[in-house]
Design an enzyme around this catalytic site. Structure first.
Site, short mmCIF file in Angstrom:
data_model
loop_
_atom_site.label_atom_id
_atom_site.label_comp_id
_atom_site.label_asym_id
_atom_site.label_seq_id
_atom_site.Cartn_x
_atom_site.Cartn_y
_atom_site.Cartn_z
CB SER A 62 -0.92 0.01 1.22
OG SER A 62 -1.69 -1.18 1.26
N1 SAM Z 1 -0.40 -5.17 4.15
C1 SAM Z 1 0.30 -5.46 2.92
C2 SAM Z 1 1.67 -4.87 2.87
O1 SAM Z 1 2.09 -4.19 3.81
O2 SAM Z 1 2.36 -5.12 1.86
C3 SAM Z 1 -0.49 -5.07 1.71
C4 SAM Z 1 -1.64 -5.95 1.51
S1 SAM Z 1 -2.26 -6.09 -0.12
C5 SAM Z 1 -2.94 -4.51 -0.40
C6 SAM Z 1 -3.65 -7.15 0.25
C7 SAM Z 1 -3.25 -8.55 0.61
O3 SAM Z 1 -4.38 -9.22 1.12
C8 SAM Z 1 -2.76 -9.38 -0.57
O4 SAM Z 1 -1.48 -9.88 -0.31
C9 SAM Z 1 -3.80 -10.49 -0.69
O5 SAM Z 1 -3.26 -11.72 -1.13
C10 SAM Z 1 -4.29 -10.56 0.73
N2 SAM Z 1 -5.62 -11.18 0.90
C11 SAM Z 1 -6.74 -11.08 0.14
N3 SAM Z 1 -7.75 -11.77 0.68
C12 SAM Z 1 -7.27 -12.33 1.82
C13 SAM Z 1 -7.83 -13.17 2.83
N4 SAM Z 1 -9.10 -13.58 2.81
N5 SAM Z 1 -7.04 -13.55 3.85
C14 SAM Z 1 -5.74 -13.15 3.92
N6 SAM Z 1 -5.16 -12.37 3.00
C15 SAM Z 1 -5.92 -11.96 1.96
#
Ligand code: SAM
Length: 215
Positions: A62
């Site tokens: 992000s």
């Molecule tokens: N917090 C992260 C960082 O600091 O890099 C950025 C997160 S990214 C915007 C969103 C993440 O959520 C992705 O890696 C995606 O694979 C994960 N995601 C999506 N659905 C999910 C779920 N149900 N449980 C866990 N992770 C999930």
């Protein structure tokens, strides 16, 4: 090589303080955590730019400002156990780990979780537990949490996450459709919840039982 410490200072001044991020602990944590180590080498020179960046597998790290807003809204003081849904690159978990007692972070994609775990351990962040799975269900074995941060966009606030939050705790989550969301802070109260709407945002999907179904 780029002066990353100087780039971080500039990020703090121009992207965060200039946009009214005021929590000194959040600013200090983001000045300390080496964001460039959480992106691929080819993108490291852009790590402190004012935007999200790709981290592979169609996912993103992000924008620094969004990390700051979400973290500030959690109002961490240092004693908390915090659940993060969406480990991604591990950067947000690193920032949280500087501000609370323990971070529990769940990622749906194993490759991202493994990579994040490796970087975080190499950096010496030793108050983080990792899990691969559907974070929309929370982490019942470790609940309740003092705060919960969801870093992917959800259609609604999952009840199951609220159940895993302590009374008085904050859940910060982007809620909306698949193209745009509003960052919400939901505080658990004696009588139910208090909901505040903060900035507009655009996150990748929270895919799971209490998120979006896979297409
Ligand atoms: N917090 C992260 C960082 O600091 O890099 C950025 C997160 S990214 C915007 C969103 C993440 O959520 C992705 O890696 C995606 O694979 C994960 N995601 C999506 N659905 C999910 C779920 N149900 N449980 C866990 N992770 C999930």
């Amino acid at each position: 090589m780029k002066d990353y410490a100087a780039a971080r200072k500039e990020m703090i001044e121009k992207q965060l303080k200039a946009r009214h991020i005021t929590d000194g602990r959040v600013l200090a944590a983001m000045e300390e955590v080496p964001r460039h180590l959480f992106v691929k080498p080819a993108l490291q020179h852009e790590a402190y730019d004012d935007n999200p960046l790709p981290i592979g597998h169609c996912q993103t790290i992000s924008q620094p400002y969004m990390v700051a807003v979400m973290t500030e809204l959690l109002e961490l003081r240092g004693h908390e156990r915090v659940l993060e849904v969406g480990t991604g690159s591990g950067y947000q978990a690193a920032v949280l780990s500087r501000l609370c007692k323990w971070v529990y972070t769940i990622e749906a994609l194993e490759a991202l979780s493994v990579n994040a775990g490796k970087i975080l351990r190499e950096c010496g962040y030793d108050n983080i537990s990792f899990k691969v799975g559907d974070g929309s269900r929370g982490w019942p074995e470790e609940a309740p949490f003092d705060a919960i941060l969801v870093t992917a966009g959800a259609p609604d606030v999952p009840d199951t996450l609220l159940k895993q939050l302590v009374l008085g705790g904050n859940l910060v989550i982007p809620v909306g459709d698949r193209f745009s969301q509003t960052l919400k802070r939901v505080t658990k109260t004696e009588s139910g919840t208090k909901v505040e709407r903060h900035t507009g945002c655009r996150f990748v999907d929270l895919v799971g039982e209490f998120g979006w179904k896979k297409l």
